[in-house]
Scaffold this motif. Structure first.
Motif, PDB file in Angstrom:
ATOM      1  N   LEU A 211      34.466  36.013  42.491  1.00 47.18           N
ATOM      2  CA  LEU A 211      34.622  37.271  42.015  1.00 47.18           C
ATOM      3  C   LEU A 211      35.171  37.068  40.728  1.00 47.18           C
ATOM      4  O   LEU A 211      34.527  38.341  39.868  1.00 47.18           O
ATOM      5  N   PRO A 243      32.699  42.718  43.207  1.00 49.42           N
ATOM      6  CA  PRO A 243      33.882  42.798  42.046  1.00 49.42           C
ATOM      7  C   PRO A 243      33.690  44.071  41.482  1.00 49.42           C
ATOM      8  O   PRO A 243      32.620  44.742  41.048  1.00 49.42           O
ATOM      9  N   LEU A 250      37.969  42.507  35.481  1.00 42.65           N
ATOM     10  CA  LEU A 250      37.943  42.451  36.771  1.00 42.65           C
ATOM     11  C   LEU A 250      39.210  43.311  37.187  1.00 42.65           C
ATOM     12  O   LEU A 250      40.212  42.772  36.978  1.00 42.65           O
ATOM     13  N   THR A 253      38.550  44.585  43.552  1.00 47.77           N
ATOM     14  CA  THR A 253      37.411  44.173  44.415  1.00 47.77           C
ATOM     15  C   THR A 253      37.299  45.185  45.669  1.00 47.77           C
ATOM     16  O   THR A 253      38.165  45.521  46.209  1.00 47.77           O
TER      17      THR A 253
END
Length: 478
Positions: A211, A243, A250, A253
């Protein structure tokens, strides 16, 4: 053309027309199976799918007639969609005239050819419909995020809409933790949400590494996949974890698990969900920027109010006080002097209070709550969706500095359970949560106490008192 061939040709044309009239894939395949059985007089027919994961279908059957056991297939005809072998049409148990004939096979092959075209069209139609739903869903999420009041509401909106679009059991949002892992902060599910929020993925997990690299993770069975490490994994089967990335960062999620035993996600579903996640991540960033601009406008307005208070109100109060003090020094009655003394004291007190307010208004904006206090607030905010109203939350003592992490984790678990029990009780209209970090036990030991009280509204037709409530108390030593 023989008299026997004419009815067969008529039946074949009717079967071909039936196959081509349904744009639903499952309906199209059922027409193929039923048409093949009708053309050949077979008592049993089945279409075995070569790649069940491709369309989420395993097999389509016509039940055996008269309750007879399923016979071994006697006639097999493949179905191709373009260059792909879609599956195999299998027929058995021909009644009346003995084994299947070459004419039967030729009729079924004609039907299979038409079926390949119809399946391709049905796939295109289904893909277009799904793409349209995901696009509409992404647009609705973007619109909602740009009008939501809080970050928690925004995350819930993304989780809820994605769950519905993906036909998933739950929509889950995870966000990075300070330790380098990920924690579930929002869960949307019509079933059992208890215990999902707060579950974590440990730092260094293979799933987490994927991720962080911006790659989606697809899981066939969450309960048995060794990459899945959360304590709620046993509840779910197929899942995809997408993601939420924006500007190369990031921010979280999106996980969409299905029930154990449900069909796995197809490649098309994965692609559409990934595109949705990308747009949702951008919308989350834009929504956060909008809230930042609104906060800035509020603080600018507060600063203007502080200046106005200082330049106008304080100066006028100060000038009035000076006039009163000068009046005190003039000869006159003692009772007038007493009244002036009290007026001067009141003005001085008012000036101090206004100056305190000005200092508070000019303080810089506070950051988001952290530590145990912030985690408790997040739990109560999450419970508001189930309760239908936000709980009232109070803190006593140095909660963030006095309570160690291990005790804080136990307190949060107790809080989740108490809020879950409260949400399951009828007629609850208010909930009060109190965390007291200065609570002592009867023997004098220092500790932390959690109290959760829930109560109803006014008693119907009674004396105006509140409906009796329930109090949950938890204590742990420090």
């Amino acid at each position: 053309m023989s008299d026997r061939s004419a009815p067969r040709l008529t039946r074949l044309l009717e079967a071909v027309l039936e196959v081509g009239t349904d744009l639903d894939l499952r309906g199209t395949l059922q027409h193929v199976v039923d048409g093949a059985a009708e053309l050949t007089g077979a008592s049993w027919a089945e279409l075995a799918i070569a790649d069940p994961a491709r369309d989420g279908l395993a097999e389509i059957r016509t039940p055996g007639r008269g309750g007879a056991p399923e016979p071994a297939p006697r006639l097999r005809v493949p179905i191709h969609v373009g260059d792909e072998e879609f599956g195999e049409l299998r027929l058995a148990g021909r009644s009346g005239d003995g084994p299947f004939t070459a004419e039967d096979e030729q009729s079924v092959r004609v039907l299979a050819t038409q079926a390949g075209i119809a399946i391709g069209n049905a796939r295109l139609y289904e893909t277009a419909r799904r793409r349209e739903r995901w696009i509409e869903g992404a647009a609705a999420v973007t619109n909602a995020l740009l009008t939501e009041e809080s970050a928690g509401d925004a995350l819930t909106t993304v989780a809820e809409r994605a769950r519905l679009l993906a036909d998933a059991t739950a929509g889950v949002i995870l966000q990075p933790t300070a330790e380098g892992g990920m924690e579930i902060v929002t869960a949307s599910t019509p079933e059992d949400p208890d215990g999902i929020v707060g579950a974590t993925i440990a730092p260094g997990s293979p799933v987490l590494e994927q991720l962080l690299g911006g790659e989606p993770v697809y899981v066939t069975d969450s309960a048995t996949d060794p990459r899945m490490t959360t304590y709620v994994r046993h509840r779910f089967g197929p899942s995809m974890m997408l993601p939420l990335r924006a500007n190369g960062r990031l921010i979280g999620t999106l996980a969409l698990p299905r029930r154990r035993g449900d069909r796995p996600y197809t490649a098309v579903e994965g692609l559409l969900a990934t595109q949705f996640a990308s747009q949702a991540a951008l919308a989350l960033v834009l929504a956060d920027a909008r809230r930042g601009r609104e906060r800035l406008a509020v603080y600018e307005d507060r600063d203007r109010i502080a200046r106005d208070l200082h330049d106008l109100v304080v100066q006028r109060l100060f000038a009035t006080g000076m006039m009163l003090e000068s009046t005190q020094r003039r000869p006159g009655a003692d009772d007038v002097r007493d009244v002036l003394d009290r007026a001067v004291d009141e003005l001085r007190s008012t000036v101090r209070e206004v100056r305190t307010t000005i200092l508070a208004l000019r303080q810089p904006p506070a950051g988001p709550p952290t530590g145990l206090r912030g985690r408790v607030l997040r739990e109560t905010a999450s419970a508001a969706a189930r309760l239908g109203f936000p709980p009232s939350t109070h803190f006593t003592g140095a909660v963030d500095t006095r309570v160690p992490d291990r005790v804080g984790d136990r307190l949060l678990a107790a809080l989740r359970q108490a809020l879950s029990d409260t949400a399951g009780r009828p007629d609850v209209t208010r909930v009060e949560v109190v965390v007291d970090a200065s609570a002592a036990s009867p023997d004098g030991r220092e500790g932390v106490r959690l109290t959760v009280f829930d109560g109803g509204g006014r008693a119907a037709g009674g004396d105006g008192g509140d409906v009796a409530g329930t109090t949950f108390t938890w204590w742990a030593p420090l």
